[in-house]
Design an enzyme around this catalytic site. Structure first.
Site, PDB file in Angstrom:
ATOM      1  N   CYS A 100       0.829  -1.208   0.021  1.00  0.00           N
ATOM      2  CA  CYS A 100      -0.135  -0.045   0.031  1.00  0.00           C
ATOM      3  C   CYS A 100       0.919   1.249   0.012  1.00  0.00           C
ATOM      4  O   CYS A 100       1.889   1.168   0.815  1.00  0.00           O
ATOM      5  CB  CYS A 100      -0.780  -0.037   1.239  1.00  0.00           C
ATOM      6  SG  CYS A 100      -2.096   1.371   1.489  1.00  0.00           S
ATOM      7  N   HIS A 142      -8.999  -4.074  -1.423  1.00  0.00           N
ATOM      8  CA  HIS A 142      -8.146  -3.275  -0.803  1.00  0.00           C
ATOM      9  C   HIS A 142      -8.529  -1.578  -0.890  1.00  0.00           C
ATOM     10  O   HIS A 142      -8.701  -0.883   0.088  1.00  0.00           O
ATOM     11  CB  HIS A 142      -6.956  -3.344  -1.353  1.00  0.00           C
ATOM     12  CG  HIS A 142      -5.794  -2.636  -0.718  1.00  0.00           C
ATOM     13  ND1 HIS A 142      -4.577  -3.180  -0.127  1.00  0.00           N
ATOM     14  CD2 HIS A 142      -5.485  -1.206  -0.843  1.00  0.00           C
ATOM     15  CE1 HIS A 142      -3.632  -2.207   0.158  1.00  0.00           C
ATOM     16  NE2 HIS A 142      -4.265  -1.013  -0.275  1.00  0.00           N
ATOM     17  N   GLU A 143      -9.045  -1.210  -2.053  1.00  0.00           N
ATOM     18  CA  GLU A 143      -9.269   0.162  -2.189  1.00  0.00           C
ATOM     19  C   GLU A 143     -10.661   0.777  -1.699  1.00  0.00           C
ATOM     20  O   GLU A 143     -10.671   1.614  -0.935  1.00  0.00           O
ATOM     21  CB  GLU A 143      -9.339   0.593  -3.668  1.00  0.00           C
ATOM     22  CG  GLU A 143      -8.179   0.298  -4.464  1.00  0.00           C
ATOM     23  CD  GLU A 143      -6.836   1.119  -3.631  1.00  0.00           C
ATOM     24  OE1 GLU A 143      -6.829   2.124  -3.078  1.00  0.00           O
ATOM     25  OE2 GLU A 143      -5.764   0.451  -3.973  1.00  0.00           O
ATOM     26  N   HIS A 146     -10.004   0.882   2.160  1.00  0.00           N
ATOM     27  CA  HIS A 146      -9.790   2.627   2.474  1.00  0.00           C
ATOM     28  C   HIS A 146     -10.751   3.404   2.628  1.00  0.00           C
ATOM     29  O   HIS A 146     -10.648   4.449   3.735  1.00  0.00           O
ATOM     30  CB  HIS A 146      -8.736   3.140   1.447  1.00  0.00           C
ATOM     31  CG  HIS A 146      -7.388   2.610   1.253  1.00  0.00           C
ATOM     32  ND1 HIS A 146      -6.555   3.146   2.394  1.00  0.00           N
ATOM     33  CD2 HIS A 146      -6.742   1.891   0.411  1.00  0.00           C
ATOM     34  CE1 HIS A 146      -5.323   2.501   2.195  1.00  0.00           C
ATOM     35  NE2 HIS A 146      -5.402   1.906   0.873  1.00  0.00           N
TER      36      HIS A 146
HETATM   37 NI    NI Z   1      -3.587   0.968  -0.003  1.00  0.00          NI
END
Ligand code: NI
Length: 177
Positions: A100, A142-143, A146
């Site tokens: 990341c 993953h995004e 966030h």
């Molecule tokens: Ni990331």
């Protein structure tokens, strides 16, 4: 367009839940996305979420042609995804290495759904609805994490599988970000 600074783990803004985008196609949104693309490409990232540049809006971008940070990964079309929702997933969790841009120089083994369906919109409000698998599915999860204030290290099940890229993969030409 401009490269913006990327927040690093420890910055409390990365732990906040982002707000949905209410209006598409605005100069503010288009500038944000253009800057995110510049920032992601400058850092050779596979994806970037708005909170990583300090903007608490549900906007992510991702995509990968050939990326020295992920030399084994398959291609993912460049995608702008606003107000994303993960709709369904199938099968077992699969573990693979992630990095990341907010956790520079490190990698961890993270379980993710191998196949999923996601929906959202592009920057002009055009709907996106896809079924994906593998690295594409991983990068979306993953995004979207966030946007909910979740960074990948909190999903690692075995912390012995978390460390500095150059120590985990000695001699391999993986950029240490
Ligand atoms: Ni990331």
């Amino acid at each position: 367009m401009a490269v913006r600074p990327i927040l690093k783990m420890g910055d409390p803004r990365l732990l906040q839940v982002s707000a949905p985008v209410a209006e598409f196609g605005t100069p503010h949104l288009l500038t944000l996305i253009a800057d995110m693309e510049d920032t992601m490409r400058a850092a050779q990232g596979a994806g970037l979420a708005a909170p990583q540049v300090g903007v608490g809006s549900r906007v992510v971008i991702f995509g990968m042609e050939r990326n020295p940070r992920y030399p084994q990964a398959e291609m993912v079309p460049y995608t702008v995804l606003v107000n994303p929702v993960l709709k369904a997933h199938w099968g077992r969790l699969e573990e693979d290495w992630e990095g990341c841009l907010s956790v520079p120089g490190m990698r961890g083994l993270v379980p993710r759904h191998r196949r999923l369906r996601y929906r959202g919109f592009d920057q002009h409000g055009k709907p996106i609805d896809r079924e994906v698998a593998g690295f594409h599915a991983r990068v979306v999860q993953h995004e979207v994490d966030h946007l909910d204030g979740v960074l990948y290290p909190t999903r690692i099940r075995d912390l012995s599988k978390f460390g500095f890229t150059e120590e985990l993969f000695p001699g391999q030409d993986i950029q240490a970000d």
